[in-house]
Design an enzyme around this catalytic site. Structure first.
Site, PDB file in Angstrom:
ATOM      1  N   GLN A 200       4.550   2.808 -29.507  1.00 37.73           N
ATOM      2  CA  GLN A 200       5.711   2.865 -30.397  1.00 37.73           C
ATOM      3  C   GLN A 200       6.932   3.395 -29.645  1.00 37.73           C
ATOM      4  O   GLN A 200       6.913   4.526 -29.137  1.00 37.73           O
ATOM      5  CB  GLN A 200       5.424   3.763 -31.598  1.00 37.73           C
ATOM      6  CG  GLN A 200       4.354   3.233 -32.531  1.00 37.73           C
ATOM      7  CD  GLN A 200       2.997   3.865 -32.269  1.00 37.73           C
ATOM      8  OE1 GLN A 200       2.673   4.204 -31.135  1.00 37.73           O
ATOM      9  NE2 GLN A 200       2.202   4.020 -33.318  1.00 37.73           N
TER      10      GLN A 200
ATOM     11  N   ARG B  60       1.929  -8.055 -41.256  1.00 39.18           N
ATOM     12  CA  ARG B  60       0.737  -7.405 -41.800  1.00 39.18           C
ATOM     13  C   ARG B  60       1.179  -6.225 -42.652  1.00 39.18           C
ATOM     14  O   ARG B  60       2.269  -5.667 -42.467  1.00 39.18           O
ATOM     15  CB  ARG B  60      -0.206  -6.955 -40.680  1.00 39.18           C
ATOM     16  CG  ARG B  60       0.382  -5.962 -39.688  1.00 39.18           C
ATOM     17  CD  ARG B  60      -0.662  -5.524 -38.690  1.00 39.18           C
ATOM     18  NE  ARG B  60      -0.164  -4.540 -37.734  1.00 39.18           N
ATOM     19  CZ  ARG B  60      -0.942  -3.687 -37.087  1.00 39.18           C
ATOM     20  NH1 ARG B  60      -2.254  -3.688 -37.302  1.00 39.18           N
ATOM     21  NH2 ARG B  60      -0.428  -2.828 -36.220  1.00 39.18           N
TER      22      ARG B  60
ATOM     23  N   GLN C  97       6.635  -2.660 -28.989  1.00 40.14           N
ATOM     24  CA  GLN C  97       6.101  -2.250 -30.287  1.00 40.14           C
ATOM     25  C   GLN C  97       7.160  -1.461 -31.055  1.00 40.14           C
ATOM     26  O   GLN C  97       7.784  -0.543 -30.512  1.00 40.14           O
ATOM     27  CB  GLN C  97       4.847  -1.396 -30.096  1.00 40.14           C
ATOM     28  CG  GLN C  97       4.179  -0.992 -31.409  1.00 40.14           C
ATOM     29  CD  GLN C  97       2.821  -0.344 -31.204  1.00 40.14           C
ATOM     30  OE1 GLN C  97       2.275  -0.359 -30.104  1.00 40.14           O
ATOM     31  NE2 GLN C  97       2.262   0.213 -32.271  1.00 40.14           N
ATOM     32  N   ASP C  98       7.367  -1.846 -32.325  1.00 44.54           N
ATOM     33  CA  ASP C  98       8.285  -1.128 -33.221  1.00 44.54           C
ATOM     34  C   ASP C  98       9.737  -1.191 -32.762  1.00 44.54           C
ATOM     35  O   ASP C  98      10.450  -0.182 -32.773  1.00 44.54           O
ATOM     36  CB  ASP C  98       7.858   0.337 -33.358  1.00 44.54           C
ATOM     37  CG  ASP C  98       6.573   0.509 -34.147  1.00 44.54           C
ATOM     38  OD1 ASP C  98       5.963  -0.512 -34.505  1.00 44.54           O
ATOM     39  OD2 ASP C  98       6.173   1.656 -34.386  1.00 44.54           O
TER      40      ASP C  98
ATOM     41  N   ASP D  74       4.339  -5.238 -34.701  1.00 47.32           N
ATOM     42  CA  ASP D  74       5.093  -4.675 -35.834  1.00 47.32           C
ATOM     43  C   ASP D  74       6.560  -4.458 -35.481  1.00 47.32           C
ATOM     44  O   ASP D  74       7.148  -3.429 -35.812  1.00 47.32           O
ATOM     45  CB  ASP D  74       4.480  -3.333 -36.267  1.00 47.32           C
ATOM     46  CG  ASP D  74       2.999  -3.417 -36.545  1.00 47.32           C
ATOM     47  OD1 ASP D  74       2.524  -4.503 -36.924  1.00 47.32           O
ATOM     48  OD2 ASP D  74       2.305  -2.398 -36.369  1.00 47.32           O
TER      49      ASP D  74
END
Length: 558
Positions: free
Chosen positions: A352, A464, A374-375, A396
């Site tokens: 993250q 998701r 990520q993120d 994500d």
């Protein structure tokens, strides 16, 4: 992002809304009803009954009482966090950062509760825009509370804070439900608008050519001499600018750093009509920038994507929370960014690592790029709009719980680490009464060059469910073949599959084929009426505020 709470649902005993008494919607808010009847319309009826006791009143009084209790509880929790932080010499840096996140979020919640209570004080009904303001602020209470809890879960100090956090979450949820039933029953958005473009839709705002900015003669002359750009000579349909500063790393302008320019912006307790404009010259600015809550109506215009670059490398691996790993964060209402690249260079190996965290209400980004793995883009809370932006990431990489529309953006899944899959979205709605969700409209989803040239083993999904009521829609967008035929992927087991809302409408491209999509109860192939709920005009009430930003938008479906 922070760990999912699906494995800790014992902390959040959810009572689903199908236990509500159906007739509550038909009861006039001024009609006396039992506390049991009122509480059965909320997600936490038993906790609600313990708060309201056995009495009889109307929904207005119940709502006011719960709002008052919410404010009291928030101030008490804030004092508890402050007490922990006074012992910072004995705490780890990670713990301090998580507690500081909670401290910031508590301060915002106190502001939101005070603002909302004032608006409800003598009102028995609310105009549509005000009703949306109220529901948005109360939705953000829950988001802020959840963010605090997510951060505390990884530190030892969090254990003694869980109970007040959980009780606060329940009370916020009850307050949101009661206020929604009392003040905004049957609230309608502006359905039925045609697919029209509003102000500046045919202008290249912030790019070469004239800009739709309105300012004093002195500022106009300063602006044009320093930037070499012309302003529109007409003042109608233009964006009001007050002060202007220029950031240039060579020292020839007002400031050499973006942070210094932001600090120079006036603190405002209320958003005003004029923007404080920060022009940022081309260059790579290695800064972690924060637009605080008192920096309202602040506009940044760079020299273009990959010309003006704001970059950092914070990550959770290096001891930051997801929340404060952001290279750039905004909380001040009315923030606008144009022609800027936001980057986090921590890399996929650091997990993250956020490029931008946005919790600024009524904020917009136009012709910007967001780059990380990520993120990447944390659309944390409140109402947001993104137009003609580029977004790169892996796991994500568009996540959060804002009320947000992406329009005409390019979304680029990248090549993740070995063994990982890509999920474009992870929306974090936790309560069925929140007006939050992610709407991706008229965008283009294509594999980034590194993913496109890989061996094809990486699976990429539209999204998701990070939280139980996750809500995301893709409408009238091009989806390439990098997207798996199932479209969506679970978070863990069957968590949220019946409570989420995932929708697709009139998309094109090889990845838009819905014949093999998931068969979850919460997945929907939407019709035009469904899709209209998620347009700029209806989902974020963009007609009421976007025209003041100068950012082009299409109000309805195209």
């Amino acid at each position: 992002m922070a760990p999912n709470l699906s494995s800790s649902l014992y902390l959040f005993p959810i009572i689903f809304l199908f236990l509500c008494i159906p007739s509550i919607a038909d009861i006039l808010p001024s009609t006396p009803i039992s506390s049991e009847t009122a509480c059965n319309s909320t997600p936490y009826p038993y906790f609600c009954k313990s708060i309201l006791n056995n009495g009889k009143s109307n929904l207005y009084d119940y709502g006011h009482f719960c709002m008052s209790r919410s404010l009291f509880m928030t101030k008490m929790f804030s004092a508890l966090v402050d007490q922990y932080l006074r012992q910072r010499s004995s705490l780890s840096q990670t713990t301090i950062r998580a507690l500081e996140d909670c401290q910031l979020l508590c301060g915002l919640n106190i502001d939101f509760l005070s603002t909302t209570s004032a608006r409800l004080n003598s009102a028995t009904s609310l105009p549509g825009v005000v009703a949306d303001d109220v529901q948005t602020l109360l939705s953000a209470l829950l988001t802020n509370q959840q963010t605090c809890l997510d951060g505390l879960q990884v530190i030892s100090a969090g254990n003694s804070l869980y109970t007040p956090l959980i009780n606060g979450t329940r009370l916020y949820s009850i307050s949101l439900a009661l206020v929604k039933h009392a003040w905004i029953p049957g609230k309608k958005r502006n359905f039925g608008l045609t697919g029209r473009k509003l102000l500046f839709s045919d202008m290249k705002f912030g790019r070469n050519g004239e800009l739709p900015l309105r300012m004093s003669k002195r500022n106009r002359e300063t602006f044009e001499s320093k930037t070499g750009r012309k302003l529109l000579q007409t003042v109608s349909d233009s964006v009001l600018v007050g002060d202007i500063v220029v950031v240039n790393q060579d020292g020839s302008e007002n400031f050499t750093t973006i942070n210094d320019a932001v600090n120079a912006a006036p603190n405002k307790t209320h958003a005003s009509d004029g923007y404080f404009l920060i022009m940022i010259r081309a260059g790579v600015y290695e800064e972690n920038v924060n637009v605080a809550k008192y920096k309202k109506n602040l506009m940044m215009i760079g020299d273009g994507i990959n010309q003006t670059v704001i970059t950092g490398n914070r990550s959770v691996v290096d001891g930051w929370t997801t929340f404060n790993s952001a290279t750039f964060s905004a909380v001040g209402q009315g923030f606008v960014a144009v022609n800027i690249t936001f980057r986090n260079t921590a890399g996929a190996i650091k997990h993250q690592a956020v490029a931008v965290r946005n919790g600024a209400d009524l904020s917009s980004f136009y012709s910007c790029s967001f780059e990380a793995y990520q993120d990447t883009l944390y659309t944390h809370s409140l109402r947001q709009f993104y137009k003609e932006c580029d977004i790169y990431g892996t796991v994500d990489f568009i996540f959060g719980n804002a009320d947000v529309v992406f329009q005409s953006c390019n979304i680029f899944p990248r090549l993740p680490m070995s063994g990982q899959f890509n999920a474009i979205t992870a929306q974090g709605r936790t309560d069925p009464n929140q007006n939050t969700g992610t709407s991706i409209h008229n965008c283009t989803i294509t594999a980034a060059p590194d993913l496109a040239s890989s061996d094809g083993s990486t699976k990429t999904y539209l999204g998701r469910p990070w939280k139980e009521y996750s809500r995301t829609v893709y409408m009238q967008s091009f989806i390439d073949s990098s997207i798996e035929p199932t479209g969506w992927t679970p978070w863990s087991g069957d968590f949220a599959l019946s409570t989420l809302y995932y929708g697709e409408y009139s998309n094109t491209g090889p990845g838009s084929d819905t014949s093999s999509r998931v068969d979850w109860p919460g997945f929907h192939l939407m019709n035009a009426s469904d899709a209209n709920n998620f347009t700029v005009s209806n989902f974020i009430l963009g007609d009421s505020w976007l025209s003041t930003t100068g950012v082009p938008f299409t109000a309805s479906l195209v």
